[in-house]
Motif scaffolding. Structure first.
Motif, PDB file in Angstrom:
ATOM      1  N   SER A 120       0.817  -1.213   0.000  1.00 14.82           N
ATOM      2  CA  SER A 120       0.000   0.000   0.000  1.00 14.82           C
ATOM      3  C   SER A 120       0.849   1.261   0.000  1.00 14.82           C
ATOM      4  O   SER A 120       0.482   2.271  -0.626  1.00 14.82           O
ATOM      5  N   SER A 121       1.990   1.231   0.689  1.00 13.22           N
ATOM      6  CA  SER A 121       2.821   2.437   0.753  1.00 13.22           C
ATOM      7  C   SER A 121       3.465   2.759  -0.594  1.00 13.22           C
ATOM      8  O   SER A 121       3.879   3.904  -0.821  1.00 13.22           O
ATOM      9  N   LEU A 122       3.557   1.792  -1.494  1.00 18.87           N
ATOM     10  CA  LEU A 122       4.109   2.058  -2.817  1.00 18.87           C
ATOM     11  C   LEU A 122       3.278   3.078  -3.596  1.00 18.87           C
ATOM     12  O   LEU A 122       3.791   3.740  -4.503  1.00 18.87           O
ATOM     13  N   PHE A 123       2.003   3.214  -3.246  1.00 17.13           N
ATOM     14  CA  PHE A 123       1.101   4.085  -4.002  1.00 17.13           C
ATOM     15  C   PHE A 123       1.242   5.556  -3.612  1.00 17.13           C
ATOM     16  O   PHE A 123       0.655   6.421  -4.280  1.00 17.13           O
ATOM     17  N   LEU A 124       1.982   5.859  -2.554  1.00 17.87           N
ATOM     18  CA  LEU A 124       2.135   7.252  -2.147  1.00 17.87           C
ATOM     19  C   LEU A 124       3.057   7.968  -3.131  1.00 17.87           C
ATOM     20  O   LEU A 124       4.213   7.548  -3.323  1.00 17.87           O
ATOM     21  N   PRO A 125       2.620   9.041  -3.773  1.00 16.74           N
ATOM     22  CA  PRO A 125       3.475   9.755  -4.735  1.00 16.74           C
ATOM     23  C   PRO A 125       4.781  10.210  -4.091  1.00 16.74           C
ATOM     24  O   PRO A 125       4.788  10.767  -2.979  1.00 16.74           O
ATOM     25  N   GLY A 126       5.885   9.930  -4.762  1.00 15.14           N
ATOM     26  CA  GLY A 126       7.190  10.310  -4.262  1.00 15.14           C
ATOM     27  C   GLY A 126       7.787   9.333  -3.279  1.00 15.14           C
ATOM     28  O   GLY A 126       8.916   9.535  -2.824  1.00 15.14           O
ATOM     29  N   ARG A 127       7.075   8.286  -2.939  1.00 14.26           N
ATOM     30  CA  ARG A 127       7.581   7.323  -1.967  1.00 14.26           C
ATOM     31  C   ARG A 127       8.713   6.475  -2.563  1.00 14.26           C
ATOM     32  O   ARG A 127       9.772   6.346  -1.963  1.00 14.26           O
ATOM     33  N   LEU A 128       8.489   5.921  -3.737  1.00 18.78           N
ATOM     34  CA  LEU A 128       9.490   5.045  -4.357  1.00 18.78           C
ATOM     35  C   LEU A 128      10.389   5.813  -5.317  1.00 18.78           C
ATOM     36  O   LEU A 128      11.608   5.615  -5.329  1.00 18.78           O
ATOM     37  N   ARG A 129       9.772   6.695  -6.108  1.00 23.57           N
ATOM     38  CA  ARG A 129      10.536   7.495  -7.073  1.00 23.57           C
ATOM     39  C   ARG A 129       9.987   8.911  -7.088  1.00 23.57           C
ATOM     40  O   ARG A 129       8.916   9.192  -6.545  1.00 23.57           O
ATOM     41  N   GLN A 130      10.720   9.808  -7.708  1.00 27.31           N
ATOM     42  CA  GLN A 130      10.260  11.189  -7.828  1.00 27.31           C
ATOM     43  C   GLN A 130       8.912  11.219  -8.547  1.00 27.31           C
ATOM     44  O   GLN A 130       8.732  10.564  -9.570  1.00 27.31           O
ATOM     45  N   PRO A 131       7.941  11.968  -8.012  1.00 31.49           N
ATOM     46  CA  PRO A 131       6.614  11.963  -8.629  1.00 31.49           C
ATOM     47  C   PRO A 131       6.614  12.695  -9.973  1.00 31.49           C
ATOM     48  O   PRO A 131       7.367  13.645 -10.179  1.00 31.49           O
ATOM     49  N   ALA A 132       5.771  12.211 -10.868  1.00 28.77           N
ATOM     50  CA  ALA A 132       5.605  12.886 -12.147  1.00 28.77           C
ATOM     51  C   ALA A 132       4.799  14.158 -11.932  1.00 28.77           C
ATOM     52  O   ALA A 132       3.764  14.138 -11.266  1.00 28.77           O
ATOM     53  N   PRO A 133       5.235  15.303 -12.480  1.00 29.19           N
ATOM     54  CA  PRO A 133       4.519  16.563 -12.216  1.00 29.19           C
ATOM     55  C   PRO A 133       3.102  16.563 -12.775  1.00 29.19           C
ATOM     56  O   PRO A 133       2.220  17.205 -12.226  1.00 29.19           O
ATOM     57  N   GLN A 134       2.885  15.860 -13.914  1.00 26.51           N
ATOM     58  CA  GLN A 134       1.562  15.887 -14.519  1.00 26.51           C
ATOM     59  C   GLN A 134       0.570  14.965 -13.803  1.00 26.51           C
ATOM     60  O   GLN A 134      -0.580  15.316 -13.581  1.00 26.51           O
ATOM     61  N   LEU A 186       0.036   8.001  10.273  1.00 22.38           N
ATOM     62  CA  LEU A 186      -1.260   7.712   9.655  1.00 22.38           C
ATOM     63  C   LEU A 186      -1.783   8.921   8.893  1.00 22.38           C
ATOM     64  O   LEU A 186      -2.551   8.776   7.937  1.00 22.38           O
ATOM     65  N   GLN A 187      -1.362  10.109   9.302  1.00 23.14           N
ATOM     66  CA  GLN A 187      -1.713  11.317   8.558  1.00 23.14           C
ATOM     67  C   GLN A 187      -1.137  11.244   7.142  1.00 23.14           C
ATOM     68  O   GLN A 187      -1.836  11.499   6.160  1.00 23.14           O
ATOM     69  N   GLN A 188       0.145  10.878   7.027  1.00 23.90           N
ATOM     70  CA  GLN A 188       0.749  10.732   5.702  1.00 23.90           C
ATOM     71  C   GLN A 188       0.114   9.587   4.929  1.00 23.90           C
ATOM     72  O   GLN A 188      -0.145   9.699   3.723  1.00 23.90           O
ATOM     73  N   TYR A 189      -0.127   8.500   5.615  1.00 25.62           N
ATOM     74  CA  TYR A 189      -0.569   7.284   4.952  1.00 25.62           C
ATOM     75  C   TYR A 189      -1.987   7.406   4.418  1.00 25.62           C
ATOM     76  O   TYR A 189      -2.281   6.991   3.287  1.00 25.62           O
ATOM     77  N   TYR A 190      -2.877   7.966   5.222  1.00 25.43           N
ATOM     78  CA  TYR A 190      -4.283   8.014   4.840  1.00 25.43           C
ATOM     79  C   TYR A 190      -4.710   9.342   4.228  1.00 25.43           C
ATOM     80  O   TYR A 190      -5.762   9.418   3.586  1.00 25.43           O
ATOM     81  N   ALA A 191      -3.932  10.416   4.439  1.00 24.79           N
ATOM     82  CA  ALA A 191      -4.343  11.734   3.949  1.00 24.79           C
ATOM     83  C   ALA A 191      -3.553  12.178   2.728  1.00 24.79           C
ATOM     84  O   ALA A 191      -3.613  13.339   2.347  1.00 24.79           O
ATOM     85  N   THR A 192      -2.812  11.281   2.112  1.00 26.64           N
ATOM     86  CA  THR A 192      -2.131  11.584   0.851  1.00 26.64           C
ATOM     87  C   THR A 192      -2.932  10.965  -0.290  1.00 26.64           C
ATOM     88  O   THR A 192      -3.188   9.758  -0.262  1.00 26.64           O
ATOM     89  N   PRO A 193      -3.366  11.746  -1.269  1.00 27.13           N
ATOM     90  CA  PRO A 193      -4.138  11.161  -2.381  1.00 27.13           C
ATOM     91  C   PRO A 193      -3.343  10.060  -3.069  1.00 27.13           C
ATOM     92  O   PRO A 193      -2.187  10.239  -3.436  1.00 27.13           O
ATOM     93  N   SER A 194      -3.958   8.900  -3.203  1.00 32.32           N
ATOM     94  CA  SER A 194      -3.289   7.773  -3.851  1.00 32.32           C
ATOM     95  C   SER A 194      -4.347   6.882  -4.496  1.00 32.32           C
ATOM     96  O   SER A 194      -5.538   6.957  -4.163  1.00 32.32           O
ATOM     97  N   ALA A 195      -3.876   6.045  -5.399  1.00 35.75           N
ATOM     98  CA  ALA A 195      -4.765   5.107  -6.089  1.00 35.75           C
ATOM     99  C   ALA A 195      -4.644   3.713  -5.499  1.00 35.75           C
ATOM    100  O   ALA A 195      -5.020   2.727  -6.142  1.00 35.75           O
ATOM    101  N   GLY A 196      -4.117   3.610  -4.300  1.00 35.38           N
ATOM    102  CA  GLY A 196      -3.985   2.308  -3.662  1.00 35.38           C
ATOM    103  C   GLY A 196      -5.299   1.828  -3.081  1.00 35.38           C
ATOM    104  O   GLY A 196      -6.251   2.594  -2.905  1.00 35.38           O
TER     105      GLY A 196
END
Length: 875
Positions: free
Chosen positions: A110-124, A518-528
């Motif tokens: 589930s944490s893989l879905f957080l933008p910027g967690r594994l790699r730099q997020p795509a700006p678009q 949990l704030q980071q985990y649940y309050a970051t928009p993700s597609a997980g």
């Protein structure tokens, strides 16, 4: 959340957002195009985590059933791979429910879905890019070895995480002897600190008793004798002094024949006893008669006091007519007798303890007394080894015949006695200044000084409530889990410059960005998927609970998201997470509490550690006084004390519930609760949380709730089950029927399907040794809702279906896996105690999960006729 709002609306909004992000639904749709799918990852330690990793990899590579709204894949190869990943079977999962070992790998996924967690997020499209990276990370094959010479930021997104997971199969001691020494130092530091915390009130009590003995020159055995004469025996007699005038619901009256007769008997006993003892010099007979008179007098006084108290009842929580009755009198006097018997037993134990300590001090003088300490250390080691058997469902045949609960109680009592004896020897050594026992006046002064010091230290230490958790093994356990599994999704560990990679590619080196609030985990928009974390709130003491709750000795606590992307940002009053206790959401008030570490919010890694706290003093339905005493004194404690501070409906501010005088010394009070298995649920200020498997181990329980609208649950049932008894599944069936009015039954059609019957088995078939060509590794269960008024009381259409994947040796496995199975006959149900997976063990469980997943769902390169038949059948 407003009172009228669907309690699962936030979860549905998150699912809607993830589907839109993945292109699985069109923006104009007002309702979900399909039902929700859930994935349940069961408990079972690293065995379950590694098997589930293989299943997740198989699902990431297998194509999903066709979806009408699926977009046309792009033309270029890289984009095509991304599109395949977004529309794999794994991308079809909307809910992820984890317990214990399943939470290890579930939190990584589930944490893989957080933008910027594994790699730099795509700006678009940061959310979509993170989702594509997450699915591609699980499609990477084969997982290699971690290397500081590789810049993983330029490699496929799965190469670093997969290698990190393999590298840390021994997550508790990943670096070998250095970690073993670290773990040993931490273990013995915490154990010694716990013994001191427990020992301070013991020393205070023993020193006061010894001081009383020295000053009074009387035997301490008189104390339990007096308690028996003045309290226990009178309570037994008082039961018979109230005879109902009519039925048992009439108020008790002292005007009955029994009470009046006792008055006369007591008067006669006093008179005859005095005559016999003083005038006739019949001292033995006179003393016995006077003792009987004293018992009778106390019985009369206790009866009068209780009858008066019942008549003057002012408790608004009790009906006065029910409280002031003969029936209630008998209940209350019997409870008083139980307390009196306990007091006699405790006083007798203390008296014998002081006497034994004096005798041992006399005969084990000088350094020979160290033998008792060595015996205590050896007993603790033995307890630690034997206690681990508690988690296994299948014990050796000879052990099944033993009354383990009784033996645990005996072992706990002996261990406690040995511990108290060691502290008693210390008291005697200080009292007699290391010399021989004598009648020196300085003995009393030294005992008084020791009592004063012990009282001051007990008072001070009792204020540090955070000691409850910092002295346990939970912090070490959670930290290692966080580095091993959440570290695998933390790209900063292996995507940085060479110097940083050389430092942080070692799991022994902590990195703050591994863990997530949990704030980071649940309050970051993700597609997980919506991640539900399941733990058990232990509950053994609650007079309002009935038989079922007392049997369970715990309630399910589910941590779920409380925020969706289209909602306002989380606030203090509306946090990103919510807590569902037995299916009911509670608000919390953390503004009122001690300034202690125990009040700090738990991180994702800590919650996963709590969800996997299999060995502890609170074991849910397996909790017992003996096991809690044994495990507590040996400091085998993985659970935590947690301040829920739940607000009841309509309550604006949390009010402390610990109103007992001894709870002012919170540390010792809650240690006492923990060692004696007295867990009050949220009726106290702090609750004891432990492994979610202590309530339900498959992880499917929360997904069955009808409000979540889950139509298919894929369950990896990887609990220890060498005989394939399906104990965890049977427990799920019972809980679903009792709690949610759902009936779970085997699907008969799949066993007759010409294609599916080769991989689906019945419960009976699983218990038979598999043949060389046997490929059966799954169960299909139908979940029916009860429908009062119908002929069979069950809705004909299933509420949902459960697809159970079971670790099992099947045909077509790779040679290395078969070799490992031959060398390890207990595979794939090796002990949950084994949390130190080497390379061969890790790869064997991963490969088994991958093979079973591919057997059912197909592979990336080859369309699977079996998968197509399965999806057609489910539709």
């Amino acid at each position: 959340m407003t009172p009228d709002e669907n309690p699962y609306q936030i979860e549905h909004q998150r699912i809607r957002f993830r589907r839109l992000s993945l292109g699985q639904e069109a923006p104009g749709q007002t309702a979900a195009a399909r039902g929700n799918w859930g994935l349940a990852l069961s408990g079972g330690g690293i065995r379950s985590a590694t098997f589930c990793l293989g299943v997740l990899q198989a699902m990431a590579r297998a194509p999903a059933p066709s979806v009408s709204s699926r977009p046309v894949p792009p033309a270029d190869a890289d984009a095509d791979a991304d599109a395949d990943a977004e529309h794999s079977l794994l991308s079809r999962i909307d809910y992820l429910s984890t317990v214990s070992g399943g939470g290890y790998i579930g939190s990584f996924f589930s944490s893989l879905f957080l933008p910027g967690r594994l790699r730099q997020p795509a700006p678009q499209d940061p959310v979509g890019q993170a989702a594509r990276d997450a699915y591609q990370a699980l499609r990477f094959e084969p997982p290699g070895r971690i290397s500081t010479g590789i810049n993983y930021s330029t490699r496929p997104p799965g190469q670093g995480p997969a290698a990190w997971l393999r590298e840390n199969g021994r997550y508790l001691t990943p670096t070998g002897s250095g970690d073993m020494l670290y773990a040993l130092a931490m273990t013995w530091r915490n154990w010694l600190s716990l013994q001191v915390m427990i020992g301070l009130p013991i020393v205070l009590l023993l020193s006061l008793l010894s001081l009383f003995q020295v000053l009074s020159q009387a035997s301490l055995l008189l104390w339990p004798l007096m308690a028996g004469v003045l309290f226990a025996l009178p309570c037994a007699v008082a039961y018979w002094l109230i005879i109902p005038q009519g039925d048992l619901d009439q108020p008790p009256s002292m005007g009955n024949a029994a009470y009046r007769s006792m008055l006369g008997v007591v008067g006669g006993l006093w008179l005859s006893g005095a005559l016999a003892y003083w005038l006739m010099q019949w001292q033995a007979v006179g003393a016995l008669t006077l003792a009987a008179a004293l018992v009778g007098t106390c019985a009369l006084l206790i009866t009068r006091q209780l009858v008066t108290r019942l008549a003057d009842n002012r408790d608004p929580a009790k009906d006065n007519a029910c409280a002031n009755s003969v029936r209630n009198y008998r209940v209350q006097i019997t409870r008083a007798l139980g307390r009196a018997m306990a007091a006699v037993a405790v006083l007798g134990f203390l008296a014998l303890l002081v006497t034994a300590a004096q005798a041992l001090y006399r005969y084990l003088h000088d350094l020979r007394a160290l033998g008792s300490l060595l015996l205590l250390i050896g007993a603790v080691w033995l307890v630690r080894r034997l206690a681990l058997l508690k988690d296994e469902k299948s014990l050796p045949g000879w052990m099944r015949k033993l009354p383990l609960q009784v033996l645990a109680l005996i072992a706990g009592g002996l261990l406690l006695s040995l511990l108290c004896l060691c502290w008693g020897l210390l008291v005697q050594w200080i009292a007699y200044d290391g010399g021989v026992i004598s009648g020196d006046r300085a003995v009393a002064w030294r005992l008084a000084a020791l009592s004063l010091v012990a009282a001051v230290l007990t008072h001070l230490s009792g204020r540090f409530i955070g000691f409850l958790n910092t002295s346990s093994l939970q912090a070490f356990y959670s930290a290692r889990l966080t580095r091993a599994y959440l570290g695998a999704s933390n790209g900063r560990r292996f995507n940085g410059p060479p110097q940083q990679r050389r430092t942080y590619m070692s799991v022994a080196e902590p990195m703050s960005s591994d863990d997530l609030s949990l704030q980071q985990y649940y309050a970051t928009p993700s597609a997980g998927p919506v991640h539900l974390i399941n733990v058990t709130m232990n509950l053994t003491v609650d007079p309002a609970e009935q038989l079922v709750q007392r049997d369970r000795k715990g309630k399910p606590l589910c941590i779920a998201p409380n925020w969706a992307p289209e909602r306002p940002a989380p606030t203090k009053d509306c946090p990103a997470e919510r807590y569902l206790l037995d299916g009911q959401a509670y608000s919390r008030d953390l503004d009122h509490g001690p300034a202690s570490e125990i009040m700090s919010p738990l991180t994702l890694g800590q919650w996963i550690g709590v969800s996997g706290a299999a060995f502890s003093t609170g074991l849910g339905r397996a909790s017992s006084l003996g096991m809690s005493l044994v495990l507590g004194l040996a400091n085998v404690r993985l659970g935590i004390w947690w301040p829920s501070h739940f607000l009841d409906p309509g309550q604006a501010q949390w009010v402390p519930r610990d109103l007992k005088p001894w709870t002012r010394y919170s540390t010792q009070a809650y240690l006492f609760y923990e060692l004696t298995a007295r867990f009050h649920g949220y009726r106290r200020d702090y609750q004891y949380l432990s492994d979610g498997g202590h309530f339900e181990n498959t992880g499917a329980y929360e997904l069955l709730r009808r409000g979540r609208q889950v139509e298919l649950i894929i369950t990896c049932d990887a609990g220890c089950d060498p005989d394939y008894q399906f104990d965890d599944l049977a427990n799920l069936v019972r809980l679903a029927r009792i709690d949610q009015a759902l009936e779970i039954r085997q699907d008969p059609g799949v066993l007759e399907h010409p294609q599916l019957k080769t991989v689906f088995a019945s419960l009976e078939e699983f218990r038979q040794p598999p043949s060389a060509d046997n490929r059966k590794c799954a169960l299909l269960l139908n979940v029916h809702a009860h429908s009062p008024g119908s002929d069979d009381d069950l809705c004909q259409t299933p509420h949902c279906r459960i697809l159970v994947l079971k670790p099992r040796l099947i045909a077509g496995l790779t040679p290395d896996l078969l070799n490992y199975a031959r060398a390890n006959p207990s595979f794939p149900n090796q002990s949950t105690v084994d949390q130190f997976f080497d390379e061969a063990q890790f790869e064997s469980y991963r490969q088994l999960g991958l093979s079973i997943g591919q057997q059912l769902f197909g592979t990336q390169c080859q369309p699977s006729a079996m998968a197509q038949a399965l999806w057609r059948y489910l539709q």
